[in-house]
Motif scaffolding. Structure first.
Motif, mmCIF file in Angstrom:
data_model
loop_
_atom_site.group_PDB
_atom_site.id
_atom_site.type_symbol
_atom_site.label_atom_id
_atom_site.label_comp_id
_atom_site.label_asym_id
_atom_site.label_seq_id
_atom_site.Cartn_x
_atom_site.Cartn_y
_atom_site.Cartn_z
ATOM 1 N N LEU A 1 43.811 16.805 -92.727
ATOM 2 C CA LEU A 1 43.334 16.989 -91.365
ATOM 3 C C LEU A 1 44.475 16.834 -90.368
ATOM 4 O O LEU A 1 44.644 17.662 -89.456
ATOM 5 N N LEU A 2 45.283 15.792 -90.533
ATOM 6 C CA LEU A 2 46.421 15.552 -89.632
ATOM 7 C C LEU A 2 47.446 16.675 -89.741
ATOM 8 O O LEU A 2 47.936 17.186 -88.722
ATOM 9 N N ALA A 3 47.788 17.073 -90.979
ATOM 10 C CA ALA A 3 48.775 18.133 -91.180
ATOM 11 C C ALA A 3 48.305 19.436 -90.551
ATOM 12 O O ALA A 3 49.097 20.174 -89.946
ATOM 13 N N GLY A 4 47.017 19.738 -90.679
ATOM 14 C CA GLY A 4 46.478 20.950 -90.091
ATOM 15 C C GLY A 4 46.529 20.924 -88.572
ATOM 16 O O GLY A 4 46.984 21.880 -87.935
ATOM 17 N N ARG A 5 46.083 19.842 -87.984
ATOM 18 C CA ARG A 5 46.051 19.735 -86.527
ATOM 19 C C ARG A 5 47.444 19.763 -85.915
ATOM 20 O O ARG A 5 47.646 20.299 -84.823
ATOM 21 N N GLU A 6 48.412 19.165 -86.624
ATOM 22 C CA GLU A 6 49.767 19.103 -86.086
ATOM 23 C C GLU A 6 50.616 20.321 -86.456
ATOM 24 O O GLU A 6 51.741 20.461 -85.996
ATOM 25 N N GLY A 7 50.086 21.194 -87.280
ATOM 26 C CA GLY A 7 50.810 22.415 -87.605
ATOM 27 C C GLY A 7 52.053 22.182 -88.438
ATOM 28 O O GLY A 7 53.137 22.681 -88.124
ATOM 29 N N ASP B 1 40.341 20.706 -95.522
ATOM 30 C CA ASP B 1 40.500 20.220 -94.153
ATOM 31 C C ASP B 1 41.764 20.789 -93.518
ATOM 32 O O ASP B 1 41.777 21.123 -92.322
ATOM 33 N N TYR B 2 42.815 20.880 -94.314
ATOM 34 C CA TYR B 2 44.078 21.419 -93.808
ATOM 35 C C TYR B 2 43.901 22.861 -93.339
ATOM 36 O O TYR B 2 44.267 23.215 -92.208
ATOM 37 N N PHE B 3 43.332 23.695 -94.181
ATOM 38 C CA PHE B 3 43.186 25.101 -93.833
ATOM 39 C C PHE B 3 42.212 25.310 -92.663
ATOM 40 O O PHE B 3 42.464 26.112 -91.761
ATOM 41 N N SER B 4 41.111 24.579 -92.671
ATOM 42 C CA SER B 4 40.089 24.805 -91.646
ATOM 43 C C SER B 4 40.491 24.256 -90.288
ATOM 44 O O SER B 4 39.931 24.667 -89.254
ATOM 45 N N ASN B 5 41.456 23.342 -90.241
ATOM 46 C CA ASN B 5 41.878 22.745 -88.977
ATOM 47 C C ASN B 5 43.295 23.133 -88.583
ATOM 48 O O ASN B 5 43.852 22.575 -87.631
ATOM 49 N N PHE B 6 43.879 24.105 -89.298
ATOM 50 C CA PHE B 6 45.280 24.437 -89.051
ATOM 51 C C PHE B 6 45.487 25.028 -87.654
ATOM 52 O O PHE B 6 44.780 25.939 -87.228
ATOM 53 N N SER B 7 46.496 24.478 -86.965
ATOM 54 C CA SER B 7 46.886 24.961 -85.644
ATOM 55 C C SER B 7 48.349 25.406 -85.733
ATOM 56 O O SER B 7 49.230 24.576 -85.996
ATOM 57 N N PRO B 8 48.653 26.683 -85.545
ATOM 58 C CA PRO B 8 50.026 27.176 -85.705
ATOM 59 C C PRO B 8 51.013 26.457 -84.789
ATOM 60 O O PRO B 8 50.677 26.070 -83.661
ATOM 61 N N SER B 9 52.231 26.286 -85.273
ATOM 62 C CA SER B 9 53.296 25.672 -84.490
ATOM 63 C C SER B 9 54.572 26.469 -84.682
ATOM 64 O O SER B 9 54.660 27.328 -85.564
ATOM 65 N N VAL B 10 55.578 26.179 -83.871
ATOM 66 C CA VAL B 10 56.867 26.846 -84.014
ATOM 67 C C VAL B 10 57.453 26.559 -85.385
ATOM 68 O O VAL B 10 58.030 27.435 -86.045
#
Length: 334
Positions: A177-183, A204-213
């Motif tokens: 969850l944390l890894a996904g939210r933090e990208g 949780d990682y895939f469903s909460n993933f937020s892209p980052s640089v």
């Protein structure tokens, strides 16, 4: 196609020492580079008699200098002990010297016991949460002002035009969850927790993933111990050494060396110890190359990934090198 990578603990074999263990790690990395493995990571363990890998960043520098193409990384830097700024400086220096080849794997575990934890954190007056340290690392590595950092505007040097990959290490239920939210990229330690938690963490990682640089699209791996040999019988022999080592570690009876199979044959295991060993077998892939390939494929499918990180935590540098040769051959690595 499944890509294979390696995480090495720099184990100290019986009748060997720390210097020889680190030389063996170097040779294993060089062989993995030639065989076509994608990454070679090293660990952070403190105060352990059987393992020489205590400072991943320094060992990464050495390994990157002695290999050509393989990505070199940490599995991982135990972030609670360090300033995110200092970690960022170190990994950016590595990225400047070896652009496009550096992975920064970070974790929240202590990597040692209470005494080593206290020694590593002596004199600290300010302690950030793990989540805040991840945010800080993203800001420092990407150079993006819109990412909240504890010290806005602070830019770690050297300034380089490439960015290392940032991997969050998980062994429990909340890491995905944390890894996904933090990208960040995400790797689950099946070798620590094989009980099924990792499958939900990956979801949780895939469903909460937020892209980052740093990580524009989701990228995940799973890591597992492996004892691979030319025959099932030979692999089982290696696995019994792993069984004993893991039992000693978990029961607080760590021996000075990773013992040979011959020296543990007559060990009088209790019924309780035999049960612990049976349970620990869920953490390791054991078998011939064909059998190992099948097991690795099943694990990759379960974790929705095309990359598996292997920990060849078996006795003898020759056995570890042979194991990765057999895997490279059966998976037809380039």
């Amino acid at each position: 196609m499944i890509h294979l990578s390696i995480l090495d603990y720099s184990p100290i074999d019986e009748k060997s020492n720390s210097r020889e263990a680190l030389i063996a790690t170097t040779k294993l990395a060089q062989l993995a580079d030639k065989l076509g493995f994608k990454r070679f990571w090293v660990s952070e363990h403190h105060g352990m008699q059987t393992l020489a890998g205590s400072n991943p960043e320094m060992l990464m520098m050495h390994l990157a200098a002695n290999t050509q193409n393989i990505r070199i990384g940490s599995g991982g830097v135990m972030l609670q002990h360090y300033s995110a700024y200092k970690v960022a400086e170190g990994v950016k220096l590595l990225e400047a010297l070896y652009p496009g080849r550096i992975d920064l794997g970070i974790g929240r575990a202590p990597g040692g016991n209470k005494i080593t934890h206290s020694a590593l954190n002596i004199g600290k007056s300010r302690i950030s949460s793990y989540e805040q340290q991840v945010k800080d690392l993203k800001a420092y590595l990407s150079g993006q002002e819109e990412i909240t950092a504890s010290f806005p505007g602070l830019i770690p040097t050297p300034i380089v035009d490439t960015v290392p990959q940032l991997w969050s290490l998980g062994a429990g239920g909340n890491g995905g969850l944390l890894a996904g939210r933090e990208g960040t990229s995400y790797i689950f330690a099946h070798f620590i927790n094989p009980g099924g938690t990792g499958l939900q963490a990956t979801e949780d990682y895939f469903s909460n993933f937020s892209p980052s640089v740093i990580t524009p699209k989701p990228q995940n791996m799973v890591a597992v111990f492996a004892a691979v040999a030319e025959t099932e019988e030979a692999a089982e022999r290696l696995a019994k050494g792993f069984d004993h080592w893991m039992l000693m570690i978990e029961s607080g009876r760590e021996t000075p060396y990773y013992m040979t199979f011959e020296n543990i044959q007559e060990y009088p295991y209790t019924a309780e110890e035999k049960e612990i060993i049976r349970n620990n077998r869920r953490r390791i892939i054991v078998g011939s190359p064909d059998s190992a390939k099948q097991q690795i494929g099943q694990l990759a499918a379960a974790y929705q990934t095309d990359e598996v990180m292997i920990l060849p935590q078996i006795f003898g540098k020759e056995n570890r090198m042979k194991a990765i040769e057999l895997l490279a051959e059966v998976f037809q690595l380039d």
